[in-house]
Design a protein around this motif. Structure first.
Motif, PDB file in Angstrom:
ATOM      1  N   THR A 197       0.815  -1.201   0.000  1.00  0.00           N
ATOM      2  CA  THR A 197       0.000   0.000   0.000  1.00  0.00           C
ATOM      3  C   THR A 197       0.854   1.259   0.000  1.00  0.00           C
ATOM      4  O   THR A 197       0.426   2.312  -0.417  1.00  0.00           O
ATOM      5  CB  THR A 197      -0.943  -0.009   1.210  1.00  0.00           C
ATOM      6  N   GLN A 211      -5.270  -5.393  -6.594  1.00  0.00           N
ATOM      7  CA  GLN A 211      -6.218  -4.829  -5.629  1.00  0.00           C
ATOM      8  C   GLN A 211      -7.408  -4.225  -6.355  1.00  0.00           C
ATOM      9  O   GLN A 211      -7.261  -3.250  -7.076  1.00  0.00           O
ATOM     10  CB  GLN A 211      -5.548  -3.755  -4.801  1.00  0.00           C
ATOM     11  N   SER A 249     -11.683  -6.916   3.068  1.00  0.00           N
ATOM     12  CA  SER A 249     -10.830  -7.364   1.976  1.00  0.00           C
ATOM     13  C   SER A 249     -10.819  -8.884   1.928  1.00  0.00           C
ATOM     14  O   SER A 249     -10.809  -9.562   2.951  1.00  0.00           O
ATOM     15  CB  SER A 249      -9.424  -6.791   2.149  1.00  0.00           C
ATOM     16  N   ARG A 251      -9.048 -12.251  -0.122  1.00  0.00           N
ATOM     17  CA  ARG A 251      -8.099 -12.771  -1.094  1.00  0.00           C
ATOM     18  C   ARG A 251      -8.806 -13.810  -1.944  1.00  0.00           C
ATOM     19  O   ARG A 251      -9.495 -14.675  -1.444  1.00  0.00           O
ATOM     20  CB  ARG A 251      -6.936 -13.457  -0.377  1.00  0.00           C
ATOM     21  N   ARG A 265      -7.030  -9.178  -4.550  1.00  0.00           N
ATOM     22  CA  ARG A 265      -7.584  -8.815  -3.264  1.00  0.00           C
ATOM     23  C   ARG A 265      -8.773  -7.908  -3.547  1.00  0.00           C
ATOM     24  O   ARG A 265      -8.645  -6.874  -4.180  1.00  0.00           O
ATOM     25  CB  ARG A 265      -6.554  -8.095  -2.413  1.00  0.00           C
ATOM     26  N   PHE A 267     -11.851  -5.545  -2.439  1.00  0.00           N
ATOM     27  CA  PHE A 267     -12.348  -4.695  -1.364  1.00  0.00           C
ATOM     28  C   PHE A 267     -13.833  -4.489  -1.587  1.00  0.00           C
ATOM     29  O   PHE A 267     -14.257  -4.009  -2.620  1.00  0.00           O
ATOM     30  CB  PHE A 267     -11.631  -3.355  -1.351  1.00  0.00           C
ATOM     31  N   ALA A 297      -7.529   0.583  -3.687  1.00  0.00           N
ATOM     32  CA  ALA A 297      -7.581  -0.224  -4.902  1.00  0.00           C
ATOM     33  C   ALA A 297      -6.634   0.265  -5.982  1.00  0.00           C
ATOM     34  O   ALA A 297      -6.227   1.416  -5.999  1.00  0.00           O
ATOM     35  CB  ALA A 297      -8.999  -0.226  -5.445  1.00  0.00           C
TER      36      ALA A 297
END
Ligand code: GDP
Ligand code: GDP
Length: 475
Positions: A197, A211, A249, A251, A265, A267, A297
Motif C-alpha cells: 500500500t 487490488q 478485503s 483474497r 484482493r 475490497f 484499490a
C-alpha cells in the motif's frame, strides 16, 4: 509508526547540507565506537508538521580510491533498505553524470518509493540540470536548494501523502488485527503484501494480488457479484447492529481459463449497509465507505444496476475513482432481466460518454452476478485496465510523437508569442503521468491540453485510465 527517509546521491550533491537543514541540532545517533566508520548518520527531521527519521550517507567523500563505486553502492543499498522513502539528490548545476545514472539504477530496482530532487537549483544556472533530471526516469524532479532552503514546500508536498498513507495503512492493519471492530476475511496473513500500500510504484507487481474495489449503490448487486467470484456463499451478511466496519478485503484467485488464476484482493463494502435503517444515513455511509475502498484499490469496478444506471451516487464514486487516479471498469449488472439488450447497450454507452467524459474509453461490460454470465469479460476488462494503468511509454517515442502532434496542429500564440513544446517524458505510471517542458505553460489553453491527452490515449492505446499531464516552464 515513524517514517524513515534516506538521502542518497553521489558525493558533493549536497546531502549533508540538506541533512543538517532538516535535522538542525537534533542528531539522535552518532556512531562513535572506535574502529567503526561513521558512514550512516541518522537524525530526527522536522519539515512543517512532519516528523520523520532521516538517514544520510555521509562520509562518502573520504573515499577517493577505486573502491569508491563499490562502497557507494553498498552504503546506498544499506540506506535504501532501511528507509521507507529515498530522497535522491542530483546536482542541478553540474547536470546528470554517469554516477547519477548508477544511483538511479540502484533505486529503480531496490526502493519502493523514490523522490527525485535536483539540488542547488537556486537561480537560472540550474535550469538545464533540472531538465536533464527528468531523463532519469524517476519522475518529476523537485527543485531544491538545501543551502538556501528553497523548495522545502515541494519536498513537504512529496513526503506528506506518503506519511499519510503509512499512517492509514498502520491504522488499517491495527483494525484488521482487531476483528471486533473490523471484519476482515482473509485467506492469508497480511505479511507478504503489507508493504504494497505504500506507493509501491517502482516495483513490478505481477506476483502480487491485484487490488480491486467493487463499488456502487446499495442493491446494485455487489455482494452477489463477489459471492459469484468467490464461487461460494462466503461473504457474510451484515454486521450486528452498532458495529461499524470499513472495507472488507478478501483474497481470491479468480480462475482464468486453462487452470490459470489471477490473484486478487477484493475490497467490498457490501455487508455494512444491509441492516442500516435510515435511507439517508445509508447513502452517506456507502459513499464514504466506497471512498475508502477506492483508496486501497488499483482497479475500481463501478457496479451499476441496469435498471437504474448512472445515478448521482454512481457518478460521484466513478469521478472520485478518476480523481484518485485509479483504473476504472464500469460493470452493468442484472443484465439477465434486460429485454431489449441492443438498445439498452447503445443507451448506456451514450450516457457514459455524456456523464463521465473524464473516463473516456474505460471498459463498459454487462454482467449478471446472479447467473454468472459476463464474468469472464469482467475479469479480462480488469486485467486490461490494470495493464494500461501501468503502461510506460519510452521517452524517445514520446518526443517523436510530440513533434508530430505539434506539426499537425501547432499550439496557439498568445500575444503573438508561440508556445513552444520542447521535451516530453513520462514521469510516472499508475496512472500514467507525463511532463511537457514548454515556454509559457500558464498560457496553454485547456483545449490544447485535451488535444494532447486524447492523442496520448489514442496513439499509445491507453483507454480508460486517468492520464495526468503537467506543463513545466524552464525558469
Ligand atoms: P554531500 O557530499 O552530498 O553531503 O554534499 P555537501 O552537503 O557536503 O555539499 C557539497 C557542496 O555543495 C558544499 O560546498 C555545499 O556548500 C554545496 N551545496 C550544498 N547545497 C547547495 C545548494 O543548495 N546550492 C549550492 N549552490 N551549493 C550547495
Ligand atoms: P449490494 O447491496 O450491492 O451488495 O446488492 P446485493 O448483492 O445484496 O443485491 C441486491 C439485490 O439484487 C438482491 O436481491 C440480489 O438478488 C439482486 N441481484 C444481484 N445481482 C443480480 C443479477 O445479476 N440479476 C438479478 N436479476 N438480480 C440480481
Amino acid at each position: 509508526m515513524s517514517l524513515t527517509l534516506a538521502i542518497v546521491g553521489r558525493p558533493n550533491v549536497g546531502k549533508s547540507t540538506l541533512f543538517n537543514r532538516l535535522v538542525g541540532k537534533r542528531l539522535a545517533l552518532v556512531d562513535d565506537q572506535p574502529g567503526v566508520t561513521r558512514d550512516l548518520r541518522e537524525g530526527e527531521a522536522r519539515l512543517g508538521d512532519l516528523r520523520f527519521t532521516v538517514i544520510d550517507t555521509a562520509g562518502l567523500e573520504d573515499a577517493t580510491d577505486d573502491s569508491l563505486q563499490g562502497r557507494m553502492r553498498r552504503l546506498t543499498e544499506r540506506a535504501v533498505d532501511m528507509a521507507d522513502i529515498c530522497l535522491f539528490l542530483v546536482d542541478a548545476r553540474a547536470g546528470i553524470t554517469p554516477t547519477d545514472e548508477i544511483f538511479a539504477e540502484i533505486l529503480r530496482k531496490r526502493s519502493a518509493h523514490v523522490i527525485l530532487a535536483a539540488n542547488k537549483a537556486e537561480g537560472a544556472a540550474a535550469d538545464a540540470g533540472v531538465l536533464e533530471a527528468y531523463g532519469l526516469g524517476l519522475g518529476e524532479p523537485i527543485r531544491l536548494s538545501g543551502e538556501h532552503g528553497e523548495g522545502m514546500t515541494d519536498l513537504y508536498a512529496a513526503i506528506q501523502p506518503l506519511a499519510d498513507k503509512m499512517a492509514e495503512q498502520a491504522a488499517a492493519e491495527d483494525a484488521e488485527a482487531a476483528p471486533e471492530t473490523d471484519v476482515t476475511i482473509d485467506d492469508e496473513g497480511e505479511g507478504e503484501d503489507s508493504q504494497q500500500t505504500l506507493e509501491d510504484r517502482a516495483r513490478p507487481t505481477s506476483e502480487k494480488p491485484l487490488q480491486v474495489a467493487v463499488v456502487g449503490r446499495p442493491n446494485a448487486g455487489k455482494s452477489t457479484l463477489i459471492n459469484r467470484i468467490l464461487g461460494e456463499d462466503r461473504l457474510l451478511t451484515g454486521p450486528e447492529a452498532g458495529i461499524t466496519r470499513d472495507a472488507i478485503s478478501l483474497r481470491v484467485d479468480w480462475p482464468q481459463g486453462e487452470g490459470e488464476v489471477t490473484p486478487m484482493r477484493l475490497f467490498d463494502t457490501a455487508g455494512m449497509r444491509k441492516k442500516a435503517k435510515v435511507q439517508e444515513k445509508l447513502e452517506k455511509l456507502s459513499v464514504s465507505d466506497g471512498l475508502r475502498a477506492v483508496k486501497f484499490a488499483e482497479v475500481v469496478v463501478v457496479l451499476l444496476d441496469a435498471a437504474i444506471p448512472f445515478e448521482q451516487q454512481d457518478l460521484r464514486i466513478a469521478d472520485l475513482a478518476e480523481r484518485e487516479g485509479r483504473a476504472v471498469v464500469i460493470a452493468v449488472n442484472k443484465w439477465d432481466i434486460e429485454e431489449n439488450r441492443q438498445d439498452k447497450l447503445r443507451e448506456l454507452k451514450e450516457s457514459f460518454d455524456r456523464l463521465l467524459p473524464q473516463l473516456r474509453g474505460a471498459p463498459l461490460v454487462t454482467v449478471s452476478a446472479k447467473t454468472g454470465r459476463g464474468l469472464d469479460r469482467l475479469h479480462d476488462a480488469i486485467l486490461r485496465a490494470h495493464q494500461v494503468w501501468n503502461r510506460r511509454v519510452p521517452t524517445a517515442a514520446l518526443n517523436r510523437w510530440l513533434s508530430g502532434m505539434v506539426e499537425a496542429h501547432p499550439p496557439p500564440a498568445p500575444q503573438g508569442r508561440r508556445i513552444k513544446l520542447r521535451y516530453m517524458t513520462q514521469a510516472k505510471t499508475r496512472p500514467p503521468g507525463f511532463v511537457v517542458m514548454c515556454s509559457h505553460p500558464d498560457k496553454m489553453p485547456d483545449s490544447y491540453r485535451r488535444y494532447l491527452i486524447n492523442g496520448l490515449r489514442e496513439d499509445f492505446d491507453m483507454p480508460g485510465t486517468p492520464i495526468r499531464l503537467t506543463l513545466r516552464g524552464q525558469g
